[in-house]
Write an enzyme that holds these catalytic residues in place. Structure first.
Site, PDB file in Angstrom:
ATOM      1  N   ASP A  83      70.119 -61.835  43.891  1.00  0.00           N
ATOM      2  CA  ASP A  83      69.726 -63.107  43.290  1.00  0.00           C
ATOM      3  C   ASP A  83      68.752 -63.832  44.199  1.00  0.00           C
ATOM      4  O   ASP A  83      68.521 -63.431  45.351  1.00  0.00           O
ATOM      5  CB  ASP A  83      70.941 -63.983  43.003  1.00  0.00           C
ATOM      6  CG  ASP A  83      70.653 -65.087  41.976  1.00  0.00           C
ATOM      7  OD1 ASP A  83      69.535 -65.110  41.415  1.00  0.00           O
ATOM      8  OD2 ASP A  83      71.537 -65.922  41.740  1.00  0.00           O
ATOM      9  N   LYS A  84      68.218 -64.905  43.664  1.00  0.00           N
ATOM     10  CA  LYS A  84      67.255 -65.763  44.364  1.00  0.00           C
ATOM     11  C   LYS A  84      67.605 -67.202  44.071  1.00  0.00           C
ATOM     12  O   LYS A  84      68.068 -67.536  42.972  1.00  0.00           O
ATOM     13  CB  LYS A  84      65.846 -65.409  43.879  1.00  0.00           C
ATOM     14  CG  LYS A  84      64.786 -66.481  44.123  1.00  0.00           C
ATOM     15  CD  LYS A  84      64.513 -67.273  42.834  1.00  0.00           C
ATOM     16  CE  LYS A  84      63.477 -68.358  43.075  1.00  0.00           C
ATOM     17  NZ  LYS A  84      63.408 -69.284  41.910  1.00  0.00           N
ATOM     18  N   HIS A  85      67.380 -68.063  45.055  1.00  0.00           N
ATOM     19  CA  HIS A  85      67.535 -69.503  44.841  1.00  0.00           C
ATOM     20  C   HIS A  85      66.280 -70.215  45.305  1.00  0.00           C
ATOM     21  O   HIS A  85      65.650 -69.818  46.286  1.00  0.00           O
ATOM     22  CB  HIS A  85      68.732 -70.061  45.615  1.00  0.00           C
ATOM     23  CG  HIS A  85      68.867 -71.542  45.472  1.00  0.00           C
ATOM     24  ND1 HIS A  85      69.412 -72.132  44.347  1.00  0.00           N
ATOM     25  CD2 HIS A  85      68.473 -72.560  46.285  1.00  0.00           C
ATOM     26  CE1 HIS A  85      69.363 -73.443  44.487  1.00  0.00           C
ATOM     27  NE2 HIS A  85      68.799 -73.727  45.652  1.00  0.00           N
ATOM     28  N   SER A  86      65.908 -71.262  44.588  1.00  0.00           N
ATOM     29  CA  SER A  86      64.793 -72.109  44.991  1.00  0.00           C
ATOM     30  C   SER A  86      65.281 -73.536  45.153  1.00  0.00           C
ATOM     31  O   SER A  86      66.145 -73.993  44.400  1.00  0.00           O
ATOM     32  CB  SER A  86      63.683 -72.071  43.934  1.00  0.00           C
ATOM     33  OG  SER A  86      62.721 -73.079  44.175  1.00  0.00           O
ATOM     34  N   THR A 123      65.784 -74.761  35.549  1.00  0.00           N
ATOM     35  CA  THR A 123      65.646 -73.482  34.862  1.00  0.00           C
ATOM     36  C   THR A 123      66.403 -73.463  33.546  1.00  0.00           C
ATOM     37  O   THR A 123      65.909 -72.934  32.538  1.00  0.00           O
ATOM     38  CB  THR A 123      66.139 -72.341  35.784  1.00  0.00           C
ATOM     39  OG1 THR A 123      65.322 -72.315  36.954  1.00  0.00           O
ATOM     40  CG2 THR A 123      66.063 -70.998  35.095  1.00  0.00           C
ATOM     41  N   ARG A 171      78.396 -87.133  46.735  1.00  0.00           N
ATOM     42  CA  ARG A 171      77.165 -87.202  47.543  1.00  0.00           C
ATOM     43  C   ARG A 171      76.064 -87.921  46.781  1.00  0.00           C
ATOM     44  O   ARG A 171      75.277 -88.672  47.366  1.00  0.00           O
ATOM     45  CB  ARG A 171      76.701 -85.784  47.896  1.00  0.00           C
ATOM     46  CG  ARG A 171      77.551 -85.078  48.917  1.00  0.00           C
ATOM     47  CD  ARG A 171      77.187 -83.594  48.996  1.00  0.00           C
ATOM     48  NE  ARG A 171      75.778 -83.413  49.329  1.00  0.00           N
ATOM     49  CZ  ARG A 171      75.053 -82.362  48.945  1.00  0.00           C
ATOM     50  NH1 ARG A 171      75.584 -81.423  48.184  1.00  0.00           N
ATOM     51  NH2 ARG A 171      73.797 -82.258  49.322  1.00  0.00           N
ATOM     52  N   SER A 186      76.527 -76.392  49.436  1.00  0.00           N
ATOM     53  CA  SER A 186      76.456 -76.569  47.986  1.00  0.00           C
ATOM     54  C   SER A 186      75.736 -75.401  47.325  1.00  0.00           C
ATOM     55  O   SER A 186      76.206 -74.824  46.343  1.00  0.00           O
ATOM     56  CB  SER A 186      75.737 -77.886  47.659  1.00  0.00           C
ATOM     57  OG  SER A 186      75.616 -78.061  46.264  1.00  0.00           O
ATOM     58  N   LYS A 190      77.894 -71.546  45.517  1.00  0.00           N
ATOM     59  CA  LYS A 190      77.719 -71.061  44.137  1.00  0.00           C
ATOM     60  C   LYS A 190      77.054 -69.688  44.116  1.00  0.00           C
ATOM     61  O   LYS A 190      77.430 -68.812  43.328  1.00  0.00           O
ATOM     62  CB  LYS A 190      76.900 -72.072  43.334  1.00  0.00           C
ATOM     63  CG  LYS A 190      77.587 -73.431  43.168  1.00  0.00           C
ATOM     64  CD  LYS A 190      76.856 -74.322  42.208  1.00  0.00           C
ATOM     65  CE  LYS A 190      75.542 -74.845  42.740  1.00  0.00           C
ATOM     66  NZ  LYS A 190      75.726 -75.859  43.797  1.00  0.00           N
ATOM     67  N   LYS A 191      76.050 -69.491  44.954  1.00  0.00           N
ATOM     68  CA  LYS A 191      75.357 -68.206  44.964  1.00  0.00           C
ATOM     69  C   LYS A 191      76.273 -67.078  45.446  1.00  0.00           C
ATOM     70  O   LYS A 191      76.310 -65.994  44.864  1.00  0.00           O
ATOM     71  CB  LYS A 191      74.109 -68.286  45.836  1.00  0.00           C
ATOM     72  CG  LYS A 191      72.973 -69.058  45.184  1.00  0.00           C
ATOM     73  CD  LYS A 191      72.493 -68.377  43.908  1.00  0.00           C
ATOM     74  CE  LYS A 191      71.418 -69.147  43.188  1.00  0.00           C
ATOM     75  NZ  LYS A 191      71.016 -68.510  41.916  1.00  0.00           N
TER      76      LYS A 191
END
Length: 440
Positions: A83-86, A123, A171, A186, A190-191
């Protein structure tokens, strides 16, 4: 037996917390033993006193394990789970392109994504501009889509990292959102709950980014890579520019249409292409699908030129409730905004600067984002056909097309954009789209 107030005091005074203490606090967030005031005090103590890597890892893992952690062994997949996160920005459609490319190369991408936050696009909001697409399928449909399409982009279920949902909501109202250890925990909780073999992180730098400057973005990247690797997931990061929109479009349906153009080869924004293919290359090498950069580049080029990446996107959309063949339907699938007109350059010169935060907020004001959680989105509105930074412009040239619901909205967006765009007599330097790759 721990006392919450004593652990909060320790962190307030700058002392590190043990993994057992952090587990106790996260359990309290999840089961309600910690009241909101205690969670808020803890968040503020962490904001001011920071956490070391060991604490950050313990917090991330405890939050990951506060809910379900996906396990893909029963599906007997014949490739790695990636996977990827931005960290978000304007025109960041990388996920919608990258996932299908990786699937076409032999990886599996169970991507848990989010909605728009502040000035940044989400997204899930983009995907929901596709009629019928569901971002909250059953676990059976999600798993089947991952297995058969190789990629499924959906929202987080209630069972995924529930401690993060509690902590983030606090937060958000206590001015502790921009704490490095809390951002790290955070995102990664999740990832890592996706059951990944490897992960890449795209961290933005510039006026449209989460972090204020390059040093802060670099610090976040190093922290996230270190924490994820200590948690058992091979991870690398890429620092990329967000001083101008990454794609040529900003706005939900407009961005999906640009994705369609990219995948079919009709048009590919060079900055978007560079970021997407670099991240894809990192994913293929980290996961072992490719042994080196040249092999990865060949696989990526084949996935695009053969149409296999486009077909993976089509299949994902179809299996998650969208049209049977979105790419064949083309842009006729999407409704146009009632008012579409260009913002004209007020003078000759060079396009030297964009305030991406203000540009993103102009899209929100058009109706393309939310100023409150319950607000409906107008998927038609947004901006496209951007001139890139550094270009020579003549007075009267179209700087960008504004897609609005009515003339009043168009005028308000135009005024905001005029103030967010700087044209100068002298040409300014333009930042590279990629700043740095971080592997440790």
């Amino acid at each position: 037996m721990f006392l919450p107030q004593e652990l909060i005091r320790k962190k307030r005074d700058g002392e590190p917390l043990t993994p057992a203490a952090i587990q106790f606090l996260v359990d309290g967030m999840t089961n309600g033993r910690l009241v909101d005031s205690q969670v808020a005090a803890l968040a503020m103590a962490i904001y001011f006193r920071d956490m070391n890597i060991e604490e950050s890892t313990a917090l991330t893992c405890a939050m990951r394990d506060s809910g379900s952690v996906l396990n893909w062994q029963s599906l007997a997949l014949d490739g790695p789970v990636l996977d990827k996160h931005s960290t978000g920005g304007l025109g960041d459609v990388v996920s919608l392109i990258l996932g299908p490319i990786i699937a076409a190369c032999g990886g599996y991408v169970p991507m848990i994504s989010g909605r728009g936050l502040g000035h940044t696009g989400g997204t899930l909001d983009k995907l929901e501009s596709i009629a019928g697409y569901t971002v909250d399928p059953s676990s059976q449909v999600f798993e089947r889509t991952v297995r058969e399409a190789g990629v499924a982009i959906i929202g987080a279920s209630r069972e995924l990292a529930p401690a993060d949902k509690r902590l983030y909501s606090i937060r958000d109202v206590t001015a502790t959102v921009d704490s490095l250890p809390l951002i790290c925990a955070s995102i990664l909780s999740k990832k890592l709950a996706e059951g990944l073999d490897s992960l890449v992180i795209d961290i933005k730098v510039g006026s449209g980014s989460l972090m204020a400057n390059l040093d802060q973005s670099r610090d976040l990247a190093h922290r996230m890579v270190a924490v994820a690797r200590q948690a058992g997931c091979k991870t690398s990061a890429l620092l990329t520019d967000m001083n101008q929109p990454l794609a040529s479009s900003c706005g939900n349906a407009l961005e999906v249409m640009e994705v369609m153009d990219y995948l079919t080869g009709e048009c590919r924004n060079s900055r978007l292409h560079e970021v997407t293919t670099t991240l894809a290359q990192m994913m293929l090498i980290d996961s072992g699908i490719a042994e080196h950069a040249e092999q990865a580049q060949l696989k990526i080029a084949k996935a695009l030129s053969s149409g296999e990446a486009a077909e993976r996107f089509n299949k994902m959309v179809r299996m998650l409730g969208g049209p049977q063949d979105l790419l064949a339907q083309g842009k006729s699938h999407f409704n146009q905004a009632p008012v579409i007109a260009p913002l004209l350059a007020p003078q000759d010169g060079y396009l030297s600067q964009m305030d991406c935060r203000e540009i993103g907020l102009s899209v929100v004001a058009l109706g393309g984002g939310r100023s409150r959680p319950s607000q409906n989105i107008d998927y038609r509105v947004g901006l496209n056909r951007w001139w890139p930074l550094g270009e020579k412009i003549c007075k009267g040239d179209p700087l960008v097309m504004i897609h609005a619901a009515d003339q009043t909205s168009w005028q308000k967006a135009a005024q905001r954009l005029r103030e967010a765009i700087l044209i100068t007599d002298e040409k300014s330097s333009v930042p590279d789209v990629i700043y740095q790759q971080i592997n440790e």
